[in-house]
Design a protein around this motif. Structure first.
Motif, PDB file in Angstrom:
ATOM      1  N   VAL A  28       0.838  -1.207   0.000  1.00 44.07           N
ATOM      2  CA  VAL A  28       0.000   0.000   0.000  1.00 44.07           C
ATOM      3  C   VAL A  28       0.869   1.252   0.000  1.00 44.07           C
ATOM      4  O   VAL A  28       0.614   2.201  -0.755  1.00 44.07           O
ATOM      5  CB  VAL A  28      -0.952  -0.011   1.216  1.00 44.07           C
ATOM      6  CG1 VAL A  28      -1.704   1.313   1.313  1.00 44.07           C
ATOM      7  CG2 VAL A  28      -1.939  -1.168   1.118  1.00 44.07           C
ATOM      8  N   PHE A  29       1.891   1.262   0.851  1.00 46.23           N
ATOM      9  CA  PHE A  29       2.799   2.417   0.895  1.00 46.23           C
ATOM     10  C   PHE A  29       3.480   2.635  -0.460  1.00 46.23           C
ATOM     11  O   PHE A  29       3.627   3.781  -0.915  1.00 46.23           O
ATOM     12  CB  PHE A  29       3.861   2.211   1.970  1.00 46.23           C
ATOM     13  CG  PHE A  29       3.361   2.417   3.369  1.00 46.23           C
ATOM     14  CD1 PHE A  29       2.125   2.991   3.608  1.00 46.23           C
ATOM     15  CD2 PHE A  29       4.127   2.030   4.458  1.00 46.23           C
ATOM     16  CE1 PHE A  29       1.652   3.179   4.897  1.00 46.23           C
ATOM     17  CE2 PHE A  29       3.675   2.207   5.752  1.00 46.23           C
ATOM     18  CZ  PHE A  29       2.428   2.783   5.972  1.00 46.23           C
ATOM     19  N   SER A  30       3.889   1.548  -1.096  1.00 43.71           N
ATOM     20  CA  SER A  30       4.570   1.661  -2.383  1.00 43.71           C
ATOM     21  C   SER A  30       3.645   2.235  -3.449  1.00 43.71           C
ATOM     22  O   SER A  30       4.045   3.101  -4.240  1.00 43.71           O
ATOM     23  CB  SER A  30       5.092   0.290  -2.816  1.00 43.71           C
ATOM     24  OG  SER A  30       6.010  -0.222  -1.885  1.00 43.71           O
ATOM     25  N   LEU A  34       3.988   5.743  -5.567  1.00 43.81           N
ATOM     26  CA  LEU A  34       4.021   5.771  -7.027  1.00 43.81           C
ATOM     27  C   LEU A  34       2.912   6.644  -7.604  1.00 43.81           C
ATOM     28  O   LEU A  34       3.092   7.290  -8.638  1.00 43.81           O
ATOM     29  CB  LEU A  34       3.910   4.349  -7.578  1.00 43.81           C
ATOM     30  CG  LEU A  34       5.144   3.454  -7.351  1.00 43.81           C
ATOM     31  CD1 LEU A  34       4.838   2.028  -7.767  1.00 43.81           C
ATOM     32  CD2 LEU A  34       6.350   3.983  -8.117  1.00 43.81           C
ATOM     33  N   LEU A  35       1.763   6.687  -6.940  1.00 44.18           N
ATOM     34  CA  LEU A  35       0.620   7.449  -7.456  1.00 44.18           C
ATOM     35  C   LEU A  35       0.659   8.914  -7.071  1.00 44.18           C
ATOM     36  O   LEU A  35       0.145   9.764  -7.812  1.00 44.18           O
ATOM     37  CB  LEU A  35      -0.689   6.821  -6.971  1.00 44.18           C
ATOM     38  CG  LEU A  35      -1.017   5.420  -7.494  1.00 44.18           C
ATOM     39  CD1 LEU A  35      -2.288   4.885  -6.842  1.00 44.18           C
ATOM     40  CD2 LEU A  35      -1.155   5.425  -9.011  1.00 44.18           C
ATOM     41  N   VAL A  36       1.270   9.240  -5.932  1.00 45.47           N
ATOM     42  CA  VAL A  36       1.235  10.612  -5.431  1.00 45.47           C
ATOM     43  C   VAL A  36       2.633  11.236  -5.428  1.00 45.47           C
ATOM     44  O   VAL A  36       2.878  12.257  -6.085  1.00 45.47           O
ATOM     45  CB  VAL A  36       0.628  10.664  -4.012  1.00 45.47           C
ATOM     46  CG1 VAL A  36       0.619  12.109  -3.497  1.00 45.47           C
ATOM     47  CG2 VAL A  36      -0.776  10.085  -4.000  1.00 45.47           C
ATOM     48  N   PRO A  39       4.940  11.287  -9.142  1.00 42.95           N
ATOM     49  CA  PRO A  39       4.688  12.360 -10.128  1.00 42.95           C
ATOM     50  C   PRO A  39       4.982  13.751  -9.585  1.00 42.95           C
ATOM     51  O   PRO A  39       5.471  14.611 -10.331  1.00 42.95           O
ATOM     52  CB  PRO A  39       3.201  12.180 -10.476  1.00 42.95           C
ATOM     53  CG  PRO A  39       2.630  11.378  -9.366  1.00 42.95           C
ATOM     54  CD  PRO A  39       3.722  10.512  -8.860  1.00 42.95           C
ATOM     55  N   LEU A  40       4.703  13.980  -8.294  1.00 41.89           N
ATOM     56  CA  LEU A  40       5.015  15.287  -7.711  1.00 41.89           C
ATOM     57  C   LEU A  40       6.517  15.535  -7.724  1.00 41.89           C
ATOM     58  O   LEU A  40       6.973  16.624  -8.107  1.00 41.89           O
ATOM     59  CB  LEU A  40       4.487  15.363  -6.275  1.00 41.89           C
ATOM     60  CG  LEU A  40       2.994  15.650  -6.085  1.00 41.89           C
ATOM     61  CD1 LEU A  40       2.631  15.610  -4.606  1.00 41.89           C
ATOM     62  CD2 LEU A  40       2.621  16.999  -6.682  1.00 41.89           C
ATOM     63  N   GLY A  41       7.279  14.543  -7.304  1.00 40.66           N
ATOM     64  CA  GLY A  41       8.725  14.704  -7.292  1.00 40.66           C
ATOM     65  C   GLY A  41       9.299  14.920  -8.673  1.00 40.66           C
ATOM     66  O   GLY A  41      10.179  15.764  -8.866  1.00 40.66           O
ATOM     67  N   LEU A 284      11.300   6.089   2.630  1.00 40.24           N
ATOM     68  CA  LEU A 284      11.528   7.423   3.175  1.00 40.24           C
ATOM     69  C   LEU A 284      12.663   8.121   2.430  1.00 40.24           C
ATOM     70  O   LEU A 284      12.595   9.327   2.162  1.00 40.24           O
ATOM     71  CB  LEU A 284      11.854   7.338   4.665  1.00 40.24           C
ATOM     72  CG  LEU A 284      10.709   6.949   5.594  1.00 40.24           C
ATOM     73  CD1 LEU A 284      11.218   6.787   7.020  1.00 40.24           C
ATOM     74  CD2 LEU A 284       9.598   7.987   5.540  1.00 40.24           C
ATOM     75  N   ALA A 285      13.706   7.372   2.091  1.00 39.42           N
ATOM     76  CA  ALA A 285      14.812   7.961   1.329  1.00 39.42           C
ATOM     77  C   ALA A 285      14.340   8.417  -0.046  1.00 39.42           C
ATOM     78  O   ALA A 285      14.706   9.501  -0.513  1.00 39.42           O
ATOM     79  CB  ALA A 285      15.946   6.943   1.195  1.00 39.42           C
ATOM     80  N   PHE A 286      13.506   7.612  -0.698  1.00 38.05           N
ATOM     81  CA  PHE A 286      12.937   8.018  -1.978  1.00 38.05           C
ATOM     82  C   PHE A 286      12.096   9.282  -1.828  1.00 38.05           C
ATOM     83  O   PHE A 286      12.013  10.099  -2.751  1.00 38.05           O
ATOM     84  CB  PHE A 286      12.079   6.900  -2.562  1.00 38.05           C
ATOM     85  CG  PHE A 286      12.866   5.779  -3.194  1.00 38.05           C
ATOM     86  CD1 PHE A 286      13.924   6.044  -4.041  1.00 38.05           C
ATOM     87  CD2 PHE A 286      12.539   4.453  -2.955  1.00 38.05           C
ATOM     88  CE1 PHE A 286      14.656   5.017  -4.631  1.00 38.05           C
ATOM     89  CE2 PHE A 286      13.260   3.415  -3.532  1.00 38.05           C
ATOM     90  CZ  PHE A 286      14.319   3.703  -4.365  1.00 38.05           C
ATOM     91  N   SER A 287      11.459   9.441  -0.668  1.00 39.74           N
ATOM     92  CA  SER A 287      10.581  10.593  -0.453  1.00 39.74           C
ATOM     93  C   SER A 287      11.326  11.914  -0.471  1.00 39.74           C
ATOM     94  O   SER A 287      10.718  12.970  -0.702  1.00 39.74           O
ATOM     95  CB  SER A 287       9.839  10.440   0.882  1.00 39.74           C
ATOM     96  OG  SER A 287       9.033   9.278   0.895  1.00 39.74           O
TER      97      SER A 287
END
Length: 333
Positions: A28-30, A34-36, A39-41, A284-287
């Protein structure tokens, strides 16, 4: 998740239901990322790079470092979907990748992490130099661009030593040279020390110096050459966000270095928890690839003006644009 099936077959003491629950939560977190976040990043990193590079004349020292971090964020944006759509992160995986792809993704991830951490570190140090010696031009845009180039070169060279350990850990033991280097813990130790300990100490030192400067009241405090006061808030926020998002990942490297490979953990009950925390820390690192440009967009007062000038240039032609360029040059001078 494939991990639950592997350990369920090899060790009956593993709590299979707990592993399944962790797998569902991680899936779910993944998907949310990917959905939010993805694309924002991607959009904000591209926007940050394009807007600043199209207004090179008005770029400041912090802008150069944030552009550097945005480019590293774009590399993370390339790595994230490949990893998050694999069976390691989600039940509904789209593909499996082999050892060669795994090593390539790991190299790109490590290089990006080093660039982000050292850009944040050098931004802190250069901010102190700009505050203490505003007219020396030691932290000029010209010098900062060269420093950023050295950051990428240093990140690649630093990752090479870890790469040797990872490669030798995934190839045949028939090669004598590699059989002596099959130690993934050593690679994690290198990344932990160079990618986290050194930047953390340097940032702490820079903040001590900055606080000392802020306590001292000098005639230079009214100097117009000083950076905008909002840069201090942006610097503080960026350092805090980067270390909050990257610390869990480096802590998992520390655990792996100290405790050894997870396969040697005596109590297999902790294996699902370890791998779950490891995957969450990487999320979190990807975030950081979307948190940093979003924060820059909100806290940098000049970004909106640069974006407006870029949009006006996109709608104008040669005559109007020449007037726009002259206006920009007058503002900068």
């Amino acid at each position: 998740m494939w991990l639950c099936m592997v350990y369920n077959e090899t060790d009956t003491s593993v709590d299979f239901q707990l592993c399944q629950d962790f797998g569902l939560i991680l899936s779910v977190f993944s998907l949310i990322y990917l959905l939010v976040c993805f694309p924002l990043g991607l959009c904000y990193n591209v926007l940050l790079v394009v807007v600043n590079l199209s207004n090179k004349v008005s770029m400041t020292m912090p802008d150069v470092y944030f552009v550097n971090m945005a480019i590293a964020g774009l590399v993370l944006n390339l790595v994230a979907p490949v990893e998050l759509l694999s069976s390691t992160f989600t039940r509904w995986h789209a593909w499996e990748y082999n050892n060669e792809v795994y090593i390539t993704l790991l190299i790109l991830f490590n290089i990006s992490s080093l660039v982000i951490m050292y850009s944040t570190t050098l931004l802190s140090l250069d901010y102190y130099i700009e505050r203490a010696l505003p007219r020396t031009y030691m932290s000029s845009v010209y010098n900062t661009k060269h420093v950023c180039g050295f950051i990428w070169g240093g990140a690649v060279l630093t990752s090479f030593s870890s790469l040797l350990f990872y490669v030798c850990n995934h190839i045949s033991t028939k090669m004598v040279e590699c059989s002596k280097m099959q130690n993934k813990e050593a690679a994690d130790a290198i990344m932990m020390f160079i990618g986290y300990v050194v930047p953390a100490v340097a940032v702490l030192y820079a903040f001590v110096l900055i606080l000392r400067i802020r306590k001292e009241s000098t005639p230079l405090d009214q100097d117009s050459a000083r950076l905008d006061p909002s840069i201090h808030r942006l610097l503080l926020a960026s350092v805090c966000v980067q270390f909050v998002l990257w610390t869990p990942y480096y802590m998992t490297l520390l655990v792996h270095t100290v405790a050894g490979a997870p396969g040697y953990i005596s109590n297999a009950h902790y294996l699902p928890t370890y791998y779950f925390l490891r995957c969450v820390s990487k999320l979190l690192a990807f975030s950081s690839s979307f948190a940093m440009p979003l924060m820059y967009r909100q806290m940098n007062k000049n970004f909106s003006n640069k974006l407006q000038r870029l949009l006006r240039r996109l709608h104008c032609r040669d005559q109007s644009c020449s007037h726009e360029r002259s206006t920009v040059q007058q503002v900068v001078t």
